[in-house]
Design an enzyme around this catalytic site. Sequence first.
Site, PDB file in Angstrom:
ATOM      1  N   SER A  68       0.833  -1.213   0.000  1.00  0.00           N
ATOM      2  CA  SER A  68       0.000   0.000   0.000  1.00  0.00           C
ATOM      3  C   SER A  68       0.862   1.255   0.000  1.00  0.00           C
ATOM      4  CB  SER A  68      -0.886   0.035   1.247  1.00  0.00           C
ATOM      5  OG  SER A  68      -1.602  -1.155   1.351  1.00  0.00           O
ATOM      6  N   SER A 106       0.228  -3.796   9.907  1.00  0.00           N
ATOM      7  CA  SER A 106       0.591  -5.143   9.478  1.00  0.00           C
ATOM      8  C   SER A 106       0.830  -5.975  10.722  1.00  0.00           C
ATOM      9  CB  SER A 106       1.877  -5.077   8.652  1.00  0.00           C
ATOM     10  OG  SER A 106       2.562  -6.306   8.733  1.00  0.00           O
ATOM     11  N   ASP A 136       2.491  -8.600  11.008  1.00  0.00           N
ATOM     12  CA  ASP A 136       3.750  -9.354  10.967  1.00  0.00           C
ATOM     13  C   ASP A 136       4.936  -8.647  11.629  1.00  0.00           C
ATOM     14  OD1 ASP A 136       2.475 -11.262   9.572  1.00  0.00           O
ATOM     15  OD2 ASP A 136       3.238 -10.685   7.601  1.00  0.00           O
ATOM     16  N   GLY A 186       3.414 -15.155   9.031  1.00  0.00           N
ATOM     17  CA  GLY A 186       4.759 -14.602   8.825  1.00  0.00           C
ATOM     18  C   GLY A 186       5.434 -15.286   7.652  1.00  0.00           C
ATOM     19  N   ARG A 187       5.223 -14.710   6.466  1.00  0.00           N
ATOM     20  CA  ARG A 187       5.807 -15.348   5.282  1.00  0.00           C
ATOM     21  C   ARG A 187       7.301 -15.068   5.154  1.00  0.00           C
ATOM     22  NH1 ARG A 187       2.141 -13.090   0.981  1.00  0.00           N
ATOM     23  NH2 ARG A 187       1.512 -11.910   2.800  1.00  0.00           N
ATOM     24  N   GLU A 240       4.766 -19.460   8.966  1.00  0.00           N
ATOM     25  CA  GLU A 240       4.275 -19.793   7.613  1.00  0.00           C
ATOM     26  C   GLU A 240       5.403 -19.970   6.601  1.00  0.00           C
ATOM     27  OE1 GLU A 240       0.432 -17.468   5.885  1.00  0.00           O
ATOM     28  OE2 GLU A 240       1.969 -16.335   6.916  1.00  0.00           O
ATOM     29  N   GLN A 285      -5.471 -14.719  14.344  1.00  0.00           N
ATOM     30  CA  GLN A 285      -4.389 -13.800  14.710  1.00  0.00           C
ATOM     31  C   GLN A 285      -4.693 -12.358  14.349  1.00  0.00           C
ATOM     32  OE1 GLN A 285      -0.446 -15.867  13.558  1.00  0.00           O
ATOM     33  NE2 GLN A 285      -2.040 -17.070  12.613  1.00  0.00           N
ATOM     34  N   ASN A 292       6.366   2.733  38.569  1.00  0.00           N
ATOM     35  CA  ASN A 292       6.872   3.879  39.331  1.00  0.00           C
ATOM     36  C   ASN A 292       8.333   3.679  39.741  1.00  0.00           C
ATOM     37  OD1 ASN A 292       6.482   1.753  41.050  1.00  0.00           O
ATOM     38  ND2 ASN A 292       5.655   2.966  42.731  1.00  0.00           N
ATOM     39  N   GLN A 330      -6.248  -5.948  38.807  1.00  0.00           N
ATOM     40  CA  GLN A 330      -5.166  -5.318  38.048  1.00  0.00           C
ATOM     41  C   GLN A 330      -3.795  -5.914  38.353  1.00  0.00           C
ATOM     42  OE1 GLN A 330      -5.973  -0.770  38.118  1.00  0.00           O
ATOM     43  NE2 GLN A 330      -7.247  -1.660  39.685  1.00  0.00           N
TER      44      GLN A 330
HETATM   45  P1  ADP Z   1      -0.127  -4.526   1.922  1.00  0.00           P
HETATM   46  O1  ADP Z   1      -0.313  -3.066   1.888  1.00  0.00           O
HETATM   47  O2  ADP Z   1      -0.720  -5.115   3.160  1.00  0.00           O
HETATM   48  O3  ADP Z   1       1.291  -4.920   1.644  1.00  0.00           O
HETATM   49  P2  ADP Z   1      -0.852  -5.254  -0.792  1.00  0.00           P
HETATM   50  O4  ADP Z   1       0.532  -5.519  -1.202  1.00  0.00           O
HETATM   51  O5  ADP Z   1      -1.891  -6.224  -1.241  1.00  0.00           O
HETATM   52  O6  ADP Z   1      -1.047  -5.145   0.765  1.00  0.00           O
HETATM   53  O7  ADP Z   1      -1.251  -3.816  -1.321  1.00  0.00           O
HETATM   54  C1  ADP Z   1      -2.537  -3.256  -1.120  1.00  0.00           C
HETATM   55  C2  ADP Z   1      -2.965  -2.435  -2.311  1.00  0.00           C
HETATM   56  O8  ADP Z   1      -2.029  -1.379  -2.542  1.00  0.00           O
HETATM   57  C3  ADP Z   1      -2.988  -3.183  -3.643  1.00  0.00           C
HETATM   58  O9  ADP Z   1      -4.178  -3.891  -3.831  1.00  0.00           O
HETATM   59  C4  ADP Z   1      -2.859  -2.070  -4.644  1.00  0.00           C
HETATM   60  O10 ADP Z   1      -4.078  -1.435  -4.858  1.00  0.00           O
HETATM   61  C5  ADP Z   1      -1.943  -1.102  -3.944  1.00  0.00           C
HETATM   62  N1  ADP Z   1      -0.565  -1.344  -4.424  1.00  0.00           N
HETATM   63  C6  ADP Z   1       0.322  -2.232  -3.959  1.00  0.00           C
HETATM   64  N2  ADP Z   1       1.488  -2.187  -4.644  1.00  0.00           N
HETATM   65  C7  ADP Z   1       1.319  -1.219  -5.555  1.00  0.00           C
HETATM   66  C8  ADP Z   1       2.144  -0.645  -6.585  1.00  0.00           C
HETATM   67  N3  ADP Z   1       3.406  -1.063  -6.795  1.00  0.00           N
HETATM   68  N4  ADP Z   1       1.620   0.341  -7.352  1.00  0.00           N
HETATM   69  C9  ADP Z   1       0.376   0.796  -7.146  1.00  0.00           C
HETATM   70  N5  ADP Z   1      -0.442   0.297  -6.211  1.00  0.00           N
HETATM   71  C10 ADP Z   1       0.002  -0.694  -5.421  1.00  0.00           C
END
Ligand code: ADP
Length: 748
Positions: free
Chosen positions: A112, A155, A157, A200-201, A256, A292, A527, A657
């Site tokens: 993202s 995330s 992870d 956790g890939r 994973e 998780q 404390n 507590q």
């Molecule tokens: P995360 O953010 O958890 O790593 P993703 O890799 O699936 O998840 O990315 C989420 C979204 O972000 C994707 O579905 C896409 O819309 C956008 N995205 C990811 N990589 C790119 C990229 N290189 N260029 C443009 N948009 C991207």
Amino acid sequence: MSVHRPKNIGVLTSGGDAQGMNAAVRAVVRTALDRDTDVYAIYEGYNGMVNGGASICKMTWDSVGGILHKGGTIIGTARSVEFRERAGRLQAARNLLEHDIDSLVIIGGDGSLTGANTFRQEWSGLLEELVETGQVSREMADRHPNLTIAGLVGSIDNDMFGTDMTIGADTALQRITEAIDAISSTAASHQRSFVVEVMGRHCGYLALMSSLATGADWVLIPESPPDVDNWEEKMCEILQSGREAGRRDTIVVVAEGARDRNGNPITSDYVKQVLEERLGEDTRVTILGHVQRGGAPSAFDRYMSTLLGYAAVDEIVSGRSNGEAFLIGMQNNQITRSPLMECVEKTRAVAKSITAHNYDEAMDLRGSSFKEAFRTLRTFVRALPHEPPSGQKPLRLAVINAGGPAPGMNTATRAAVRLGLDKGHIMLGIRNGFRGMIDGEIEEMHWMSVAGWTVSGGSELGTNRKIPHGRDFYAMARQIEQWDIQGLLMIGGWSGYQTAYELLRERENFSAFNIPIICLPASINNNLPGSDVSIGADTALNSIVEAVDKIKQSAVASRRCFVVEVMGRHCGYLSLMSGLATGAERVYLPEEGVTLREMQADLEYMLRGFRSGKRLGLIIRNEAVNPVYTTSFMSALFEEEGGDLFDVRQAILGHMQQGGSPTSFDRIQGTRLASKCIDFLIEEAHNDPPGAAFIGLQGGRVAISNLEDMPRMMDYANSRPKRQWWLDLRVIAKVMAQPAPHADLDNH
Ligand code: ADP
């Protein structure tokens, strides 16, 4: 040079969901409103940005009320195929301009955040195209010369550079820890083996830390595959000797993405097969999967995400980072800003190292505390200590618990005993605190004496608040001589620290006290000097937050205000942090006290709120804030003045507590500190005079301070440190709790 003031802010969650995303969204919205900036939620990740229309929604103060405790994300998340294409991003740009948005807070993973950066780089080109095709006016495009991106890492992870913790990782770790605890108890009943697969890939964080927290017997992570080809044999040998030493259950945790040195995946089914075939064990596999990701966020995920959201908006509104892409993270317990793409690239480098079988490099990139945790784990999984080096004279080291019980004391004690034994020393346990020491309640501890101690709350050794004086010192000196104690580790709270200091002062009268002494902070109150947090505080905080969640739910049908009293003695840490994590309107801290005038102002605020539709009020009051204005007094005052508008209930949370199974954080940090304490005692045993110290976590790092310095650092009258870092967070708590007068008018 005039600083370009950004127009409106958009906030979205994208990629995999994570607990704590809601807290971040809430903080972004409320901080923006506090700064007089319009803020829009973009629903369903980049899909919403591409689609526009109802997917982009102006937010008010109330739109983000009552969401802190919810898992996942209320504004939705998605994976968007269209946003990966320029055409999709063109549409997204147009939709943002429609609302004058030129700054985005993106809460998501590296995918993202990469997408966001691409978008930012293309921004002026996209706008140019929109102008040329007549979709936006030139004047509109000129008003938004660049796009600013603040990235927060969501995330589970914990796999990202630029932040020590990602949003969701603490909750996921806690969920796994609870699951493994539950599995352990059934496994022990049947003497079974379990293989637990966790997410956790490319990152073994969850697998490694949950193993450390639960006392699992073996772990397989992507970054550090078993270093021998016949790892199956080695694993079975150690597990077998564990059984022979009396262990009733065997737990193997598999990430994973676990693999062998040649890059072949190690699946949980394969591990099960190995255990069945080679050990003849009845073995079950549990794949934890989406559990998780689910459930209510932990206290940490709520307050950390709140701080991150606040900082992101603060940075955007200041205009300092205009047109840049930056990541807001938490490093060494500080909120930090780093260049976004640098963090993404470093993160990807780990995955690349793993793919290229450069495992040492992958571990180096993960950092020193990850490596240290892995080393510690490798010691713990042994069934029996290593043979001591020949010629080494074993030391006799004693462990004592003192002060009030704190969750995590047992975990730390277990770690100290096992690590001491593993280094070839004799470990002694002193029962029932300094009272027990005076009475000679001392015994030798063995490897299996502490089996199962990771999970239990309270103090297995026994603890109390006794502070010795007068003839007690003579009795203690006698016990030290009789048992030939050559080092003392005190795991406990303020009375333990005071006693340790007294022992140091009494050295001139009793030569027996000329042994190394170290204190490990364990107190729910937080404390203690020399440590940002003490062991047990995280568990207590989570207990408070869970209780307050339930209390809030009980009021769904009525207009009600709660006054919740929490512990902490003269330290407001639990109050402020639980207030941040539960969304309290007001927190009364002992550091500030409270006056009648202030209560009156707070009451006015409540009355105004309930008059304009508010249904629930929450006040958190530290137990020692004021001896006259007690919880009952405050409740009665608010009840009387609330009239027909709302009623008031008080809840004194009390000793719940102090109890409970320690959280993964308290277990892991307790283990980490105990390990360093043992090293200290061994090293100092040869010094004259031997060192006396207290250990702690400072900015995420382990720090050791000289016991002589304690009086300088403590406010004795109030039994709390003179400097308390978390007091700085009061500003943020205020912004989250009450709309500023101007925001109030616009957004209610
Ligand atoms: P995360 O953010 O958890 O790593 P993703 O890799 O699936 O998840 O990315 C989420 C979204 O972000 C994707 O579905 C896409 O819309 C956008 N995205 C990811 N990589 C790119 C990229 N290189 N260029 C443009 N948009 C991207």
